[in-house]
Scaffold this active site. Structure first.
Site, mmCIF file in Angstrom:
data_model
loop_
_atom_site.group_PDB
_atom_site.id
_atom_site.type_symbol
_atom_site.label_atom_id
_atom_site.label_comp_id
_atom_site.label_asym_id
_atom_site.label_seq_id
_atom_site.Cartn_x
_atom_site.Cartn_y
_atom_site.Cartn_z
ATOM 1 N N LEU A 17 17.446 3.246 1.766
ATOM 2 C CA LEU A 17 16.905 3.768 0.502
ATOM 3 C C LEU A 17 16.041 4.998 0.772
ATOM 4 O O LEU A 17 16.132 6.004 0.071
ATOM 5 C CB LEU A 17 16.098 2.677 -0.217
ATOM 6 C CG LEU A 17 15.406 3.114 -1.519
ATOM 7 C CD1 LEU A 17 16.407 3.645 -2.542
ATOM 8 C CD2 LEU A 17 14.612 1.950 -2.128
ATOM 9 N N LYS A 18 15.221 4.908 1.810
ATOM 10 C CA LYS A 18 14.371 6.051 2.171
ATOM 11 C C LYS A 18 15.215 7.304 2.353
ATOM 12 O O LYS A 18 14.933 8.361 1.785
ATOM 13 C CB LYS A 18 13.622 5.734 3.471
ATOM 14 C CG LYS A 18 12.890 6.911 4.075
ATOM 15 C CD LYS A 18 12.474 6.617 5.515
ATOM 16 C CE LYS A 18 11.801 7.813 6.144
ATOM 17 N NZ LYS A 18 10.471 8.098 5.601
ATOM 18 N N LYS A 114 -3.274 0.785 -4.521
ATOM 19 C CA LYS A 114 -2.773 -0.383 -3.795
ATOM 20 C C LYS A 114 -2.517 -1.561 -4.726
ATOM 21 O O LYS A 114 -3.278 -1.828 -5.650
ATOM 22 C CB LYS A 114 -3.763 -0.806 -2.716
ATOM 23 C CG LYS A 114 -4.008 0.272 -1.695
ATOM 24 C CD LYS A 114 -3.313 0.025 -0.388
ATOM 25 C CE LYS A 114 -3.223 1.322 0.387
ATOM 26 N NZ LYS A 114 -3.407 1.197 1.831
ATOM 27 N N CYS A 516 7.526 4.154 4.827
ATOM 28 C CA CYS A 516 7.519 2.803 5.386
ATOM 29 C C CYS A 516 6.616 2.768 6.608
ATOM 30 O O CYS A 516 6.390 3.786 7.235
ATOM 31 C CB CYS A 516 8.916 2.417 5.845
ATOM 32 S SG CYS A 516 10.114 2.488 4.530
ATOM 33 N N ASP A 599 -12.203 4.928 12.519
ATOM 34 C CA ASP A 599 -11.679 5.000 11.144
ATOM 35 C C ASP A 599 -11.548 3.626 10.512
ATOM 36 O O ASP A 599 -11.019 2.707 11.136
ATOM 37 C CB ASP A 599 -10.279 5.635 11.160
ATOM 38 C CG ASP A 599 -10.321 7.126 11.439
ATOM 39 O OD1 ASP A 599 -11.237 7.788 10.942
ATOM 40 O OD2 ASP A 599 -9.421 7.611 12.154
ATOM 41 N N GLU A 605 -9.024 -2.359 0.716
ATOM 42 C CA GLU A 605 -7.832 -3.073 0.235
ATOM 43 C C GLU A 605 -7.748 -4.501 0.750
ATOM 44 O O GLU A 605 -6.979 -5.293 0.211
ATOM 45 C CB GLU A 605 -6.566 -2.309 0.604
ATOM 46 C CG GLU A 605 -6.171 -2.506 2.055
ATOM 47 C CD GLU A 605 -5.085 -1.550 2.486
ATOM 48 O OE1 GLU A 605 -5.236 -0.348 2.245
ATOM 49 O OE2 GLU A 605 -4.104 -2.019 3.058
ATOM 50 N N HIS A 641 -14.618 6.906 8.795
ATOM 51 C CA HIS A 641 -13.936 7.621 7.723
ATOM 52 C C HIS A 641 -13.213 6.631 6.823
ATOM 53 O O HIS A 641 -12.619 5.666 7.286
ATOM 54 C CB HIS A 641 -12.941 8.618 8.318
ATOM 55 C CG HIS A 641 -11.957 9.130 7.326
ATOM 56 N ND1 HIS A 641 -12.320 9.999 6.328
ATOM 57 C CD2 HIS A 641 -10.642 8.872 7.143
ATOM 58 C CE1 HIS A 641 -11.259 10.257 5.575
ATOM 59 N NE2 HIS A 641 -10.232 9.584 6.050
ATOM 60 N N HIS A 694 -4.192 16.195 0.222
ATOM 61 C CA HIS A 694 -2.967 15.651 -0.375
ATOM 62 C C HIS A 694 -2.257 16.698 -1.215
ATOM 63 O O HIS A 694 -1.154 16.480 -1.676
ATOM 64 C CB HIS A 694 -3.295 14.432 -1.239
ATOM 65 C CG HIS A 694 -3.938 13.336 -0.456
ATOM 66 N ND1 HIS A 694 -5.300 13.121 -0.466
ATOM 67 C CD2 HIS A 694 -3.423 12.431 0.393
ATOM 68 C CE1 HIS A 694 -5.581 12.109 0.342
ATOM 69 N NE2 HIS A 694 -4.468 11.674 0.871
HETATM 70 N N1 GLN Z 1 -8.078 9.935 11.966
HETATM 71 C C1 GLN Z 1 -7.015 9.711 11.058
HETATM 72 C C2 GLN Z 1 -6.297 11.023 10.744
HETATM 73 O O1 GLN Z 1 -6.938 12.012 10.657
HETATM 74 C C3 GLN Z 1 -7.499 9.093 9.750
HETATM 75 C C4 GLN Z 1 -6.368 8.780 8.829
HETATM 76 C C5 GLN Z 1 -6.758 7.979 7.605
HETATM 77 O O2 GLN Z 1 -7.869 7.943 7.195
HETATM 78 N N2 GLN Z 1 -5.826 7.348 6.966
HETATM 79 O O3 GLN Z 1 -5.104 11.066 10.561
HETATM 80 ZN ZN ZN Z 2 -8.297 9.351 5.387
#
Ligand code: GLN
Ligand code: ZN
Length: 754
Positions: A17-18, A114, A516, A599, A605, A641, A694
Site C-alpha cells: 500500500l505504501k 495520535k 511505517c 530525546d 502518547e 526534546h 514540517h
Molecule cells: N534527535 C531526533 C532528530 O533530530 C529527534 C527526533 C524527534 O523528536 N522525533 O531527528
Molecule cells: Zn521532534
C-alpha cells in the site's frame, strides 16, 4: 461460538500500500491503478484471515490513509477549503490528509494526531459551525461486495458517532461538539439505512472513547445517540478497546445493541460482572488475543479461563483480538533472520487469527493436545536464560532514590555549566538530525546488505559527519550535533545495539499514511554490551572546539515505540533501558562530551486512556528519564526534546524531568504554547522551536526575531535557547542552510540589542 476479527493491518506484508500510494502521489500510476492494487491487497488480507479460520471478516477496516478520515468522507464532513476546487474524491482525501495530491488545491492539510495511546496517527475531523452532511458510502458498499465474493459472512466496521465527534475539533467560535450530535446522527442514520438495503447483518460500531472517563454530558449523549438511531435489521456490536469499559456497562445494557466487544487484556476485567449486567440475549465478544503486541498466546492458560465462560454463554460467546490488528505486523513466517527460539515466542497478525481458530477448536471439542503443544514455547520463554540477566536484575535491586536524580539542583548546575561551557546569550542549536540524503541512505543499506565493509562504512559515515560539522561552523551555530547519518530510526538504532532487544526484517506497522515503522522487540532484560554512539560523537567533537551535543533516545520513547515484553511491569523495563542509556552517558562524559540530549518525544502518547491512571504513568516515566541522566556530573548539560505542542496534561511531568534544557515545538502555534509554561513557572532553560521543519517554508530573519521576542515575554533572556521545532532529517540541505543561517542571524541581532 464464533471467532471474528476487528480489523487487519492494511499496509501489506511488503508495504504494497505504501508503494502504491507513493507512486500515485508522484503521478507514476493512475487512480485506477491505485484502486486496483488496493483491491488486490484487500482480497489477499481477507483470504489470509479466511484461511486462518476467521468466521466474520471485517470490512471497512481498510483505508488509503486513515479510517477516521474515511469516516469524515463517508459523512461528507470535508472542510470548506477543500470543496472550492473541482477535485476528485481521491484527491480531496489526499489533500485533507497531507495538503498535497496529484490534483492539488494548495490548502493546508487537516491536523494529524495520535490514536489514543498508540503510535498510529489519525486525521482530525474539522467541524464547521454547522455540519453539512452528505453521506456517500459507495466505497464501503463496494468493499462489502468484494468481501462477500470471498466469504459469505462479513462484518462492516464503522467508527461510532460519539467517538468520531470526540476525536474531532470544532473550528468555529463554539467548540462544544455535542451540539453537532443531532445532525451527525442524521448522517449515521443514512449509513445504517444503506447498510440495511444491502442486507448487512452484523455491524461493528467502534466506540473506544467508552474506555475514557467520560463526563455526564458525553454519557447522556451516548444514550441519546443510540436511542435515536433506528437500526432496522442491523445487529450492532458495540466495540471498545485499549481500556476497560466496566464502569459504563450498566448504561450500555439499557441501549439497543445486540452485542458488546470487550478488550479483557488492557486492564483487568470482571467477565462475570459483564455477563450478569448485559441482557441475556446479547452476544459477548471477548478480546482475548493481544492486538497491541507480538507475543504468542498461552492458549492453555486462556482455555482454562474461558472454559467456564463458554459453558455459560455457549453460542453467545465470540472471541476476537483485543483490538484491531492494525497495530501488529502481518506475518511472522516471513521473518528470516530471527532465530527459532525467539520466533517460537511470537505471533503476528496472521498467527493471531490462527490462535483464535486453535482456541475455538479446543473449546468446542475439549481436545487440548494441540493448544498444549502450541503453548509450550510460551512456558519455556519464562525460564529462558536469554530473558533473565542476573547482573541487570541485581543492579536494579540496588537502586536507591539518590541514583534517580542529579547530584545538584538546577540552579547550581546552571552556574557550573555557564562557567564550563561559556555559551553566548540566546545560544543556537538544532535538534539532532540533518538532511538524510539519498547518499546516506544508500551507504546504510549497502552496509546492511554487506556490500560495504565496516571500515568503508565508517569512513563514509564520518565523511557525512564532517560535512555536517563544517556546515554548522559556517553557519556559526553555538552547540553542534553530528547529524545522525548512521541512524535509520531513533528507536530502531538503539534496538539493534542493546541486549535483550531484537529487531525484525519486515515487521512493518503503519504509523501514518504511507509511513511505517519496525518497532524493536524488547524480549528480555536490557543492557548495553558496548558503546553505541560514542565513536561518532567523539569524532564529531574532534573536528571543532565548539561543544558537540551527544544524541540519545530516552527510555520512555524506546518503550513506547517498541513491542515490550509482557512478563515484567513496564516501570521495571523502563528502568533497565534507562540504566543502559545512563551507561552510554557515562562513556560520553568520560570522553569530554559536555552536552548530551536525551530525546523523549513519546512521553505524552504513552498516557493511559483513563485520566485517573495518568499520574502513576507520569511518575514512573519521569523517574526512568531522570535515572537515565542522573550520573551526569553537574557541569554536564542535559537537553531533552519533545515534538508536540500540547503540554497542558503533562506540565508537572515536564518539570519533573529536570532536564537542563528542554526544546519543544512552538512555531506553528506562534508561541501560544508558552502560556502554559507561565502558569507552572517552568524553572529550567527552554528552547521553543522557531522554525517549523514540517513545512517547506523558509522562515526569514525578521520572522524568527518576532517569534523570539514573543518567547521573551515568557522566558528570561538567560534561559532562552534558539532552535528549530524538531530534527531536520526530512528536509533538503538548501532550505536547511538558509533557514539555519536566518536563525543564527536572528539570535545575533537580539544579542547585540540587549
Ligand atoms: N534527535 C531526533 C532528530 O533530530 C529527534 C527526533 C524527534 O523528536 N522525533 O531527528
Ligand atoms: Zn521532534
Amino acid at each position: 461460538m464464533r471467532i471474528h476479527n476487528l480489523g487487519f493491518p492494511r499496509i501489506g506484508l511488503n508495504r504494497e500500500l505504501k508503494f502504491s500510494l507513493e507512486q500515485y502521489w508522484r503521478a507514476d500510476i493512475s487512480a485506477e491503478e491505485l484502486s486496483q492494487s488496493c483491491k488486490i491487497l484487500r482480497a489477499e488480507h481477507w483470504q489470509l484471515q479466511q484461511q486462518a479460520g476467521i468466521e466474520l471478516l471485517p470490512v471497512g477496516d481498510f483505508a488509503h490513509y486513515d479510517h477516521v478520515l474515511n469516516t469524515s468522507l463517508y459523512l461528507g464532513i470535508v472542510p470548506a477549503r477543500f470543496q472550492q476546487h473541482s477535485l476528485t474524491n481521491l484527491d480531496v482525501e489526499f489533500n485533507m490528509a497531507r495538503g498535497q495530491a496529484p490534483g492539488s488545491c494548495g490548502c493546508a492539510a487537516s491536523d494529524m494526531t495520535k490514536w489514543f495511546d498508540t503510535n498510529y496517527h489519525y486525521i482530525v475531523p474539522e467541524f464547521a459551525e454547522q455540519l453539512d452532511i452528505k453521506v456517500n458510502i459507495s466505497n464501503l458498499i463496494e468493499q462489502i461486495q468484494e468481501a462477500r465474493a470471498i466469504q459469505k459472512d462479513i462484518k462492516p466496521v464503522l467508527l461510532g458517532p460519539l467517538s468520531y465527534l470526540w476525536l474531532g475539533t470544532a473550528t468555529g467560535t463554539n467548540d462544544d461538539r455535542l451540539r453537532l450530535l443531532p445532525s451527525l446522527l442524521e448522517g449515521y442514520q443514512q449509513i445504517f439505512d444503506e447498510l440495511n438495503q444491502h442486507n448487512v447483518n452484523w455491524l461493528q460500531l467502534d466506540e473506544p472513547i467508552l474506555g475514557l472517563e467520560l463526563n455526564n454530558a458525553w454519557l447522556d449523549a451516548f444514550k441519546q445517540a443510540y436511542q435515536t438511531l433506528k437500526k432496522g435489521n442491523l445487529k450492532l456490536l458495540l466495540t471498545s478497546y485499549f481500556a476497560s469499559i466496566e464502569q459504563q456497562l450498566a448504561l450500555v445494557a439499557t441501549l439497543p445493541f445486540n452485542g458488546v466487544h470487550l478488550d479483557i487484556l488492557s486492564e483487568t476485567c470482571n467477565v462475570d460482572y459483564a455477563i450478569n449486567t448485559l441482557p441475556k440475549h446479547w452476544v459477548i465478544s471477548l478480546g482475548v488475543i493481544n492486538g497491541r503486541n507480538i507475543w504468542r498466546t498461552d492458549l492453555t492458560a486462556l482455555y482454562q479461563q474461558l472454559e467456564p465462560i463458554y459453558e455459560k454463554l455457549a453460542a453467545r460467546l465470540w472471541l476476537a483480538p483485543s483490538c484491531s490488528l492494525l497495530h501488529t505486523p502481518v506475518d511472522l513466517d516471513q521473518e528470516q533472520q530471527l532465530d527459532n527460539e525467539l520466533k517460537s515466542w511470537l505471533a503476528f497478525a496472521k498467527q493471531k487469527c490462527q490462535e483464535l481458530a486453535l482456541l475455538k477448536k479446543a473449546l468446542t471439542t475439549g481436545e487440548l493436545a494441540e493448544i498444549n503443544a502450541y503453548s509450550l514455547p510460551v512456558k519455556q520463554r519464562a525460564h529462558s536464560l536469554r530473558i533473565n540477566d542476573q547482573q541487570v536484575q541485581s543492579r536494579q535491586q540496588q537502586l536507591q532514590d539518590e541514583h534517580r536524580q542529579r547530584s545538584l539542583p538546577f540552579t547550581q548546575r546552571k552556574s557550573l555549566q555557564a562557567s564550563h561551557l561559556k555559551l553566548p546569550l540566546f545560544p543556537t542549536t538544532t535538534i539532532g538530525s540533518f538532511p538524510q540524503t539519498q547518499s546516506i541512505r544508500s551507504i546504510r543499506s549497502q552496509w546492511k546488505r554487506q556490500e560495504l565493509s565496516d571500515a568503508d562504512y565508517n569512513q563514509a559515515i564520518k565523511k557525512h559527519i564532517k560535512d555536517n560539522i563544517d556546515k554548522q561552523l559556517a553557519i556559526d551555530l553555538d552547540v553542534l550535533v553530528h547529524g545522525e547519518p548512521e541512524r535509520n530510526d531513533m528507536v530502531e538504532y538503539f534496538g539493534e545495539l542493546l541486549s535483550g532487544i531484537a529487531v525484525t526484517q519486515q515487521a512493518w506497522v503503519q504509523s501514518y499514511g504511507s509511513r511505517c515503522v519496525k518497532p524493536p522487540i524488547i524480549f528480555g532484560d536490557v543492557s548495553r554490551p558496548d558503546v553505541m554512539t560514542l565513536d561518532w560523537i567523539q569524532y564529531a567533537q574532534s573536528l571543532t572546539s565548539k561543544p558537540v551535543k551527544g544524541m540519545l533516545t530516552g527510555p520512555v520513547t524506546i518503550l513506547c515505540w517498541s513491542f515490550v515484553r509482557d512478563d515484567l511491569p513496564l516501570p521495571l523495563v523502563a528502568e533497565q533501558v534507562a540504566l543502559a542509556i545512563s551507561d552510554e552517558i557515562d562513556d560520553l562524559v568520560a570522553n569530554n562530551i559536555n552536552i548530551i540530549q536525551v530525546d523523549e518525544p513519546a512521553i505524552r502518547e504513552g498516557m493511559p486512556l483513563k485520566q485517573s491512571q495518568w499520574q502513576h504513568y507520569l511518575e514512573w516515566a519521569t523517574r526512568a528519564f531522570r535515572l537515565s541522566c542522573a550520573t551526569a556530573p553537574a557541569q554536564v548539560q542535559i537537553h531533552s526534546h519533545m515534538c508536540y505542542s500540547e503540554f497542558n496534561d503533562i506540565l508537572q511531568a515536564i518539570i519533573d524531568l529536570d532536564a537542563d534544557v528542554l526544546t519543544i515545538e512552538t512555531s506553528r502555534s506562534n508561541m501560544a504554547v508558552l502560556n502554559a509554561f507561565d502558569d507552572i513557572q517552568y524553572p529550567n532553560d527552554l528552547g521553543p522551536g522557531v522554525y517549523d521543519i514540517h513545512s517547506p517554508n523558509i522562515p526569514n530573519q525578521q520572522w524568527i526575531i518576532d517569534l523570539l521576542n514573543k518567547a521573551r515575554q515568557h522566558i528570561d533572556d538567560d534561559r532562552l535557547w534558539v532552535n528549530p521545532d524538531c530534527g531536520l532529517k526530512t528536509r533538503g540541505w538548501e532550505e536547511t542552510t538558509i533557514a539555519l543561517d536566518n536563525m543564527v542571524k536572528a539570535a545575533k541581532t537580539l544579542r547585540a540589542a540587549v
